[in-house]
Design an enzyme around this catalytic site. Structure first.
Site, PDB file in Angstrom:
ATOM      1  N   TYR A 152      52.320 -23.471  -9.873  1.00  0.00           N
ATOM      2  CA  TYR A 152      52.515 -22.273 -10.711  1.00  0.00           C
ATOM      3  C   TYR A 152      51.280 -21.370 -10.608  1.00  0.00           C
ATOM      4  CZ  TYR A 152      53.949 -19.565 -14.881  1.00  0.00           C
ATOM      5  OH  TYR A 152      54.322 -18.565 -15.759  1.00  0.00           O
ATOM      6  N   LYS A 161      51.351 -17.505  -9.199  1.00  0.00           N
ATOM      7  CA  LYS A 161      50.969 -16.380 -10.052  1.00  0.00           C
ATOM      8  C   LYS A 161      49.708 -15.680  -9.527  1.00  0.00           C
ATOM      9  CE  LYS A 161      54.326 -16.485 -13.064  1.00  0.00           C
ATOM     10  NZ  LYS A 161      55.287 -15.368 -13.155  1.00  0.00           N
TER      11      LYS A 161
HETATM   12  N1  LIG Z   1      56.772 -17.855 -21.571  1.00  0.00           N
HETATM   13  C1  LIG Z   1      55.510 -17.980 -21.195  1.00  0.00           C
HETATM   14  O1  LIG Z   1      54.732 -18.709 -21.801  1.00  0.00           O
HETATM   15  C2  LIG Z   1      55.006 -17.197 -20.014  1.00  0.00           C
HETATM   16  C3  LIG Z   1      53.612 -17.074 -19.843  1.00  0.00           C
HETATM   17  C4  LIG Z   1      53.123 -16.335 -18.774  1.00  0.00           C
HETATM   18  C5  LIG Z   1      53.995 -15.744 -17.890  1.00  0.00           C
HETATM   19  N2  LIG Z   1      55.348 -15.878 -18.075  1.00  0.00           N
HETATM   20  C6  LIG Z   1      56.236 -15.253 -17.104  1.00  0.00           C
HETATM   21  O2  LIG Z   1      57.108 -14.359 -17.766  1.00  0.00           O
HETATM   22  C7  LIG Z   1      58.284 -14.192 -16.953  1.00  0.00           C
HETATM   23  C8  LIG Z   1      59.519 -14.272 -17.835  1.00  0.00           C
HETATM   24  O3  LIG Z   1      59.672 -15.591 -18.311  1.00  0.00           O
HETATM   25  P1  LIG Z   1      60.145 -15.942 -19.795  1.00  0.00           P
HETATM   26  O4  LIG Z   1      59.036 -16.641 -20.443  1.00  0.00           O
HETATM   27  O5  LIG Z   1      60.751 -14.752 -20.440  1.00  0.00           O
HETATM   28  O6  LIG Z   1      61.245 -17.076 -19.479  1.00  0.00           O
HETATM   29  P2  LIG Z   1      62.843 -17.106 -19.616  1.00  0.00           P
HETATM   30  O7  LIG Z   1      63.268 -18.373 -18.988  1.00  0.00           O
HETATM   31  O8  LIG Z   1      63.237 -16.857 -21.033  1.00  0.00           O
HETATM   32  O9  LIG Z   1      63.296 -15.870 -18.716  1.00  0.00           O
HETATM   33  C9  LIG Z   1      63.219 -15.908 -17.302  1.00  0.00           C
HETATM   34  C10 LIG Z   1      64.500 -15.346 -16.710  1.00  0.00           C
HETATM   35  O10 LIG Z   1      64.381 -15.376 -15.287  1.00  0.00           O
HETATM   36  C11 LIG Z   1      65.634 -15.768 -14.762  1.00  0.00           C
HETATM   37  N3  LIG Z   1      65.501 -16.359 -13.423  1.00  0.00           N
HETATM   38  C12 LIG Z   1      65.000 -17.575 -13.092  1.00  0.00           C
HETATM   39  N4  LIG Z   1      65.094 -17.772 -11.772  1.00  0.00           N
HETATM   40  C13 LIG Z   1      65.658 -16.659 -11.254  1.00  0.00           C
HETATM   41  C14 LIG Z   1      66.023 -16.260  -9.950  1.00  0.00           C
HETATM   42  N5  LIG Z   1      65.829 -17.064  -8.894  1.00  0.00           N
HETATM   43  N6  LIG Z   1      66.577 -15.041  -9.770  1.00  0.00           N
HETATM   44  C15 LIG Z   1      66.782 -14.220 -10.841  1.00  0.00           C
HETATM   45  N7  LIG Z   1      66.485 -14.553 -12.105  1.00  0.00           N
HETATM   46  C16 LIG Z   1      65.928 -15.754 -12.296  1.00  0.00           C
HETATM   47  C17 LIG Z   1      66.192 -16.786 -15.751  1.00  0.00           C
HETATM   48  O11 LIG Z   1      67.597 -16.917 -15.637  1.00  0.00           O
HETATM   49  C18 LIG Z   1      65.745 -16.175 -17.086  1.00  0.00           C
HETATM   50  O12 LIG Z   1      66.748 -15.354 -17.625  1.00  0.00           O
HETATM   51  C19 LIG Z   1      58.205 -15.264 -15.871  1.00  0.00           C
HETATM   52  O13 LIG Z   1      57.758 -14.690 -14.660  1.00  0.00           O
HETATM   53  C20 LIG Z   1      57.167 -16.233 -16.405  1.00  0.00           C
HETATM   54  O14 LIG Z   1      56.514 -16.949 -15.387  1.00  0.00           O
HETATM   55  C21 LIG Z   1      55.856 -16.589 -19.127  1.00  0.00           C
END
Ligand SMILES: NC(=O)c1ccc[n+]([C@@H]2O[C@H](COP(=O)([O-])OP(=O)(O)OC[C@H]3O[C@@H](n4cnc5c(N)ncnc54)[C@H](O)[C@@H]3O)[C@@H](O)[C@H]2O)c1
Length: 269
Positions: free
Chosen positions: A150, A154
């Site tokens: 990860y 990132k």
């Molecule tokens: N939640 C956290 O703690 C956190 C922290 C830092 C960064 N992020 C980043 O934020 C972004 C959003 O994540 P989130 O936390 O809202 O999670 P989430 O799981 O609620 O949303 C992520 C969405 O991406 C979609 N997805 C996954 N694989 C996919 C693919 N191959 N093609 C298209 N869509 C796809 C999923 O269906 C989901 O709807 C991500 O890039 C994640 O890495 C999240």
């Protein structure tokens, strides 16, 4: 006037909140995800606050689905002004136990998904002098233990964003990269890793966030308007980044201690 935005991963979590934040300003939305039920829900919520647009199933691992999405944006919205490469998945596990398949999967979604999104939409963005918002993570800057794949994905998103920032200035396409710490979403559902117990540890970190996905979307909206390139929504994240720049060795020591504790916890089960 710029008022057309495309968001990947818009069926849940941060992607949905970003859609809602821009919808409140009356933007037209292209919402993409592999979760079609989630997408429909997001569009309904956006319509209720003043936005409208269309949804399209799109797996960001597949370049042809992203170029088809760009084409749909051109046909239905007459182009695009902002793209948000947000779709992502969670993973965890110590390097010694992570399989090469774990690596391929993580890089395919979280890094190459963003590369492909930028590439597929660049012609439209050049036409509109638009902007790219890439969602990375604090993992891009801090490299915590038990999540090397990860972290690398990132960090790649951050490096790509910096590369595009300098390359695309001459064609007037703006670039932003967002590095949030943990926050509560459905991200855990996508977790993949060799040790299922690590999933519970990640779950606790998500729950512990002092700010919500909606607050992060609000922060992104404000910082994008202010022209900020590197957007760090969490106060603790901003402090940790400052510490790393001033005294990286101290941070590595803390991370190494954390790795020992995590390993002990895993072995005690
Ligand atoms: N939640 C956290 O703690 C956190 C922290 C830092 C960064 N992020 C980043 O934020 C972004 C959003 O994540 P989130 O936390 O809202 O999670 P989430 O799981 O609620 O949303 C992520 C969405 O991406 C979609 N997805 C996954 N694989 C996919 C693919 N191959 N093609 C298209 N869509 C796809 C999923 O269906 C989901 O709807 C991500 O890039 C994640 O890495 C999240």
């Amino acid at each position: 006037m710029q008022n057309r935005i495309m968001i990947t991963g818009a069926g849940s979590g941060l992607g949905r909140e970003i859609a809602l934040r821009w919808a409140r300003e009356g933007w037209r939305l292209a919402l993409a995800d592999v979760n079609e039920a989630g997408l429909r829900e997001t569009l309904e919520l956006c319509r209720a606050v003043g936005g409208d647009g269309f949804v399209q199933r799109c797996d960001v691992r597949d370049y042809s689905q992203l170029t088809a999405l760009a084409q749909a944006c051109d046909e239905k919205l007459g182009g695009i002004d902002v793209i948000v490469n947000n779709a992502g998945v969670a993973s965890g596990g110590f390097f010694a136990e992570l399989s090469l398949e774990d690596w391929d999967w993580q890089i395919a979604v979280n890094l190459m998904g963003v590369v492909k999104g930028c590439k597929a939409f660049l012609p439209l963005l050049e036409r509109s002098r638009g902007r790219i918002i890439n969602i990375a993570s604090m993992a891009a800057l801090m490299q915590g233990p038990g999540m090397s794949n990860y972290n690398v994905a990132k960090a790649g998103v951050l490096a790509l964003s910096e590369s595009l920032l300098v390359e695309l200035r001459q064609v007037e396409v703006a670039v932003h990269v967002v590095c949030p710490s943990f926050f509560q979403t459905n991200l855990l559902d996508s977790f993949r890793g060799p040790d299922p117990a690590m999933k519970a540890q990640v779950g606790k970190l998500l729950e512990g966030s002092p700010i919500s996905a909606a607050q992060i979307a609000e922060h992104i909206h404000r910082q994008v308007a202010a022209g900020e390139f590197l957007i760090l929504p969490h106060e603790a994240g901003r402090q940790a980044w400052q510490l790393k720049r001033q005294a990286p060795e101290r941070l590595y020591d803390e991370m190494a201690e954390m790795a020992v504790k995590m390993r002990a916890k895993a072995q005690s089960r």
